[in-house]
Structures are given as structure tokens and as C-alpha cells.
Design a protein around this motif. Sequence first.
Motif, short mmCIF file in Angstrom:
data_model
loop_
_atom_site.label_atom_id
_atom_site.label_comp_id
_atom_site.label_asym_id
_atom_site.label_seq_id
_atom_site.Cartn_x
_atom_site.Cartn_y
_atom_site.Cartn_z
N ALA A 31 0.83 -1.20 0.00
CA ALA A 31 0.00 0.00 0.00
C ALA A 31 0.87 1.26 0.00
O ALA A 31 0.60 2.22 -0.73
CB ALA A 31 -0.93 0.00 1.21
N THR A 32 1.93 1.24 0.81
CA THR A 32 2.84 2.39 0.87
C THR A 32 3.51 2.63 -0.48
O THR A 32 3.59 3.76 -0.97
CB THR A 32 3.92 2.17 1.95
OG1 THR A 32 3.28 2.02 3.22
CG2 THR A 32 4.90 3.33 2.01
N PHE A 33 3.98 1.55 -1.09
CA PHE A 33 4.64 1.69 -2.40
C PHE A 33 3.68 2.24 -3.45
O PHE A 33 4.01 3.18 -4.19
CB PHE A 33 5.19 0.34 -2.87
CG PHE A 33 5.64 0.35 -4.30
CD1 PHE A 33 6.81 0.98 -4.66
CD2 PHE A 33 4.85 -0.22 -5.29
CE1 PHE A 33 7.21 1.03 -6.00
CE2 PHE A 33 5.25 -0.18 -6.62
CZ PHE A 33 6.43 0.45 -6.97
N VAL A 34 2.50 1.65 -3.55
CA VAL A 34 1.56 2.05 -4.59
C VAL A 34 1.10 3.49 -4.39
O VAL A 34 0.96 4.26 -5.35
CB VAL A 34 0.36 1.07 -4.64
CG1 VAL A 34 -0.72 1.57 -5.60
CG2 VAL A 34 0.83 -0.31 -5.08
N GLU A 35 0.90 3.90 -3.15
CA GLU A 35 0.44 5.26 -2.90
C GLU A 35 1.57 6.27 -3.01
O GLU A 35 1.42 7.33 -3.63
CB GLU A 35 -0.23 5.35 -1.53
CG GLU A 35 -1.52 4.56 -1.46
CD GLU A 35 -2.39 4.89 -0.27
OE1 GLU A 35 -3.60 4.65 -0.35
OE2 GLU A 35 -1.86 5.41 0.74
N LYS A 36 2.74 5.96 -2.45
CA LYS A 36 3.84 6.93 -2.41
C LYS A 36 4.55 7.05 -3.75
O LYS A 36 4.87 8.16 -4.20
CB LYS A 36 4.85 6.53 -1.33
CG LYS A 36 6.01 7.51 -1.18
CD LYS A 36 6.95 7.09 -0.06
CE LYS A 36 8.13 8.05 0.06
NZ LYS A 36 9.08 7.61 1.11
N PHE A 37 4.82 5.93 -4.42
CA PHE A 37 5.60 5.96 -5.65
C PHE A 37 4.73 5.95 -6.90
O PHE A 37 5.04 6.64 -7.88
CB PHE A 37 6.59 4.79 -5.68
CG PHE A 37 7.69 4.92 -4.66
CD1 PHE A 37 8.81 5.68 -4.91
CD2 PHE A 37 7.57 4.30 -3.42
CE1 PHE A 37 9.81 5.83 -3.96
CE2 PHE A 37 8.57 4.43 -2.47
CZ PHE A 37 9.68 5.21 -2.74
N MET A 38 3.65 5.18 -6.89
CA MET A 38 2.79 5.11 -8.07
C MET A 38 1.71 6.18 -8.06
O MET A 38 1.01 6.38 -9.05
CB MET A 38 2.14 3.72 -8.17
CG MET A 38 3.14 2.60 -8.36
SD MET A 38 2.37 0.97 -8.53
CE MET A 38 1.51 1.15 -10.09
N ALA A 39 1.54 6.86 -6.91
CA ALA A 39 0.54 7.92 -6.76
C ALA A 39 -0.88 7.40 -6.98
O ALA A 39 -1.74 8.09 -7.52
CB ALA A 39 0.84 9.10 -7.69
N ILE A 40 -1.12 6.16 -6.56
CA ILE A 40 -2.44 5.54 -6.70
C ILE A 40 -3.00 5.24 -5.31
O ILE A 40 -2.40 4.46 -4.56
CB ILE A 40 -2.34 4.23 -7.51
CG1 ILE A 40 -1.78 4.48 -8.91
CG2 ILE A 40 -3.70 3.55 -7.60
CD1 ILE A 40 -1.55 3.20 -9.72
N PRO A 41 -4.13 5.81 -4.95
CA PRO A 41 -4.74 5.48 -3.66
C PRO A 41 -5.31 4.07 -3.68
O PRO A 41 -5.84 3.62 -4.70
CB PRO A 41 -5.86 6.52 -3.51
CG PRO A 41 -6.20 6.91 -4.92
CD PRO A 41 -4.92 6.80 -5.71
N VAL A 42 -5.18 3.35 -2.58
CA VAL A 42 -5.69 1.98 -2.51
C VAL A 42 -6.53 1.78 -1.25
O VAL A 42 -6.37 2.50 -0.27
CB VAL A 42 -4.55 0.94 -2.53
CG1 VAL A 42 -3.79 0.99 -3.84
CG2 VAL A 42 -3.61 1.13 -1.35
#
Length: 492
Positions: A196-207
Motif C-alpha cells: 500500500a505504501t509503495f503504490v500510494e507513495k511511488f505510483m501515486a495511486i490510492p488503494v
Amino acid sequence: MGKKLTSRAEDYSKWYNELVVKADLAENSAVRGCMVIKPYGYAIWEKMQAELDKMFKETGHQNAYFPLFVPKSLFEAEEKNAEGFAKECAIVTHYRLQNDPDKEGKLRVDPEAKLEEELIVRPTSEAIIWNTFRGWVQSYRDLPLLINQWANVVRWEMRTRLFLRTAEFLWQEGHTAHETKKEALAEAELMNNVYATFVEKFMAIPVVQGLKTESERFAGADETYCIEALMQDGKALQAGTSHFLGQNFAKAFDVKFANKEGKQDYVWATSWGVSTRLMGALIMTHSDDYGLVLPPSLAPNQVVVVPIYKSAEDLEAITEVVNSILSDLRAKHITVKFDNRTTHRPGAKFAQHELQGVPLRIAIGPKDLDNGTVEIARRDTLTKEVIALDNLNDKVEGLLKEMQDSLFNKALDYRNEHTTEVETFEEFKNVLETKTGFISAHWDGTNETEDKIKELTKATIRCIPLEAKEEEGVCVYSGKPSKRRVLFAKAY
């Protein structure tokens, strides 16, 4: 750059397929259902891989590698896992070819070279890894065992789409063994948080973090944690999963350890993974009708500099200034490319970098040299401004951070606007047809209701959100009592 992309409004699926190919990310291969990931697409995957690998190692995990082939007897040892993947397996039955006596210059499978036991091309690696773990774990002193593998797997898909669903894909799979149930559950939750941290912080995608229902769990798991994202067409995409496997694989492969009391006990297990499907999520969350829109943290080139010139002398003078720009930006760990190709005009270069989603584009010509300025263009907003060269470094650094945050917030706003609470099945169906997105609704907890809703609407329960509050209600379909809402959506 050729014909423009089909718009998202006209045909979202066609837009996606065209974009993947035209932006030079990937293409279909000579092998049915498999893809070639091209250098630009692989560069994005490498950046994802590097960040995730760092996060795995910071949480105590080590990388290893295990065989591509799994003997059939090992594969079928954990029955639920074997049953869950059986229909997707590719199987090796022979080990040699020979010249075909009936067809000159052709080959055939040597009928005498049949394997004594068939080999499964791994659809997932639990079987081969847990058979190996049996030799690695003897005592509680060997635990926890925290292993990750970067690999490829094969799942024989009939209907494929680049990155989202292919017969062979790249991924990482974590496999861990623990002394207690509590430790294994904590590990499964930790790794879901890492995703979740990777996808939100680096991919800029909320999950949304949540638990899968029993029917949607990984085959062989006691519990499956997941992160769910919402794409621009209102469909959900499962971006990662983390599984608490209980003692199922330990018992199937006899992985025991001597505990602190000297008694033999089975270890507790987890597995977790994300794949090149994340590339599909990245494309579908941020991109527009002009091409890719990449968050700066994952863009192969965060900045591109395009010279505007008429003569070799102009280019030489511009290059001298650009070399200083490159040096200063790289000192700030900003990835920057000088596009000084003489085979393409500036307009063609602009079009290419726009299509490939380069976050910032700097244009510099003779007049800019005279004025001490450059033109800087943002890919996310398609806006331009002229700024002083003296302010360029700080401006670029600030814009990249602003763009990263802006992309996340835009996606978050979209998700919030497309998450709808409903109370009745009529509302449920109406939202699916007119608005799409996540539907928050009460569910009675039964497989029968879950299956019936899927049959009638093609919507599935994406997850039971971890943050879901207990609230009394009635199931949106059956009318039976319910204690919490779950998230439904149509999905990839």
C-alpha cells in the motif's frame, strides 16, 4: 508519431491497448498470450522493482531463486493450491526433440524421451519452495525465515491483455515461515502495508486495504489481504495480495521445527506478491488521451531537454548551457535526458515525450540563451511557462514534487467521487450501469449471495475493508442481517 490515440471516452479498452504499444511499453510476441516488454516499459518496471526490493530488504527479507519447474507430485501435495491452479498449468512431458523422418528439415518430440514424472511450469512457487524449506528449518533458531524471489510465472490464460493478463508475467513472490500464528499474521499484514505504501507513495495511486472473501482467497490460504485500486473507467484492479497460509503448506510438506520447549511443531506461513500488472494500474490511473502520464518517482526520465536551433553553431551554444543544466539536475538525483537527436524535428520530439509521459519538458533555443530563460512544460496539466535559468534547479525540484502529489490527489478525488453507498439492489444495479466505481453495500456473508450478485451484475466483492466499521444493516440482495459494508465493483 502517427495516428492519434483513440479517446478514453470513445473506447477505453482500445485506448489502453493502443497506448501500451504506441508508447513503446510492450507488444505481443510470437508466443500466443505472451508479451515482449520493450526497453522503455522495462525501465519503468526496473524502477518499481528497485523501490520494492529496497522496502523488502528494509523489513528483513532476503532474495533467493528457485526452479521454474515443479514436479507434479510436489505440486499436488497441497490439495487446495493444486486444485486452484490446475486449469492454468503448462506441463512439460518430454525432454528431447529429434529430426522428423517424415518431414525433412522439421523436428518432432522424441516419443522415447517421455519424462518419468511430468513437470509443472510454475504458476506460483509455494510447492517447490516449501519442499526446500523442509531442509532449511530444524529449530526455532532458524525462524523467522523471510525469503523473496523475483521471477516469472506461467498461467495459461485464454484471453490476454498486455500487462493486465498474460500467460507469462514477471513478479515477486515472498514466502516466509514463522514460529507462531501471531507472527505470521503480523507478517501478512506488514507486507500488505508495504504494498500500500509503495503504490500510494511511488505510483501515486490510492488503494483500499482489505480482506478477500472466502471464495476470492488465494488457493491454500486461510486469509488473503489485498490492496484494491480504482481505474479511470470505474473498474477495480487488484494491485497486490498478501496471504496468511496458516500451517497448510507446513503440514503438506512436513516442515517442522523444535520449539523452545523441545517439542516438534509445524511452522506458520505467509506468501505475498505483486506483478507487472502494476504497469497496467499505472497506465490506467493517470494517463490521458494524449498518452502516458507518469508520476515523477517512477518515470525513466523525469526531465527531457529539447534544443531548438537552426544551425550547428546554435546547437553547440545550446549544448554548452544544457550540459550545465544536466550536471546540476543530476546532482539533485533527478533523471534527465538531453534529446539532441538530429534525425527528429522539435515537434516530433515533443509529441514523443508527451506520448511517453515524461513529467517535465524543457525547451531552449537561441533567444532563451540571450534572455537567460527556458520554457518548461508540465505533462500532467499540459501547461507551459518561461522561467529564468538561475531558478531552474529549484523550480524543477518543486514541480516534480508538486506533480507527484497532484497525481495522487486527482486519483483520490476520482475514487472518492466514485465510491457510493447503496441500500437496495435496485440502487446497486443503477450505480453499476450509470456511475460505476466502488459500491459500498451490506452483505450477509454467504457464498450464495456473493455468487448470485456476481451472476446478475458481474460485480464482485473486491474486499472487506480493514477500516470498515461495524454497523447494523441488511444485505443489499438477500435482506438478511449484516454487520458491515463491503466494497463491490466490476474488475479487471
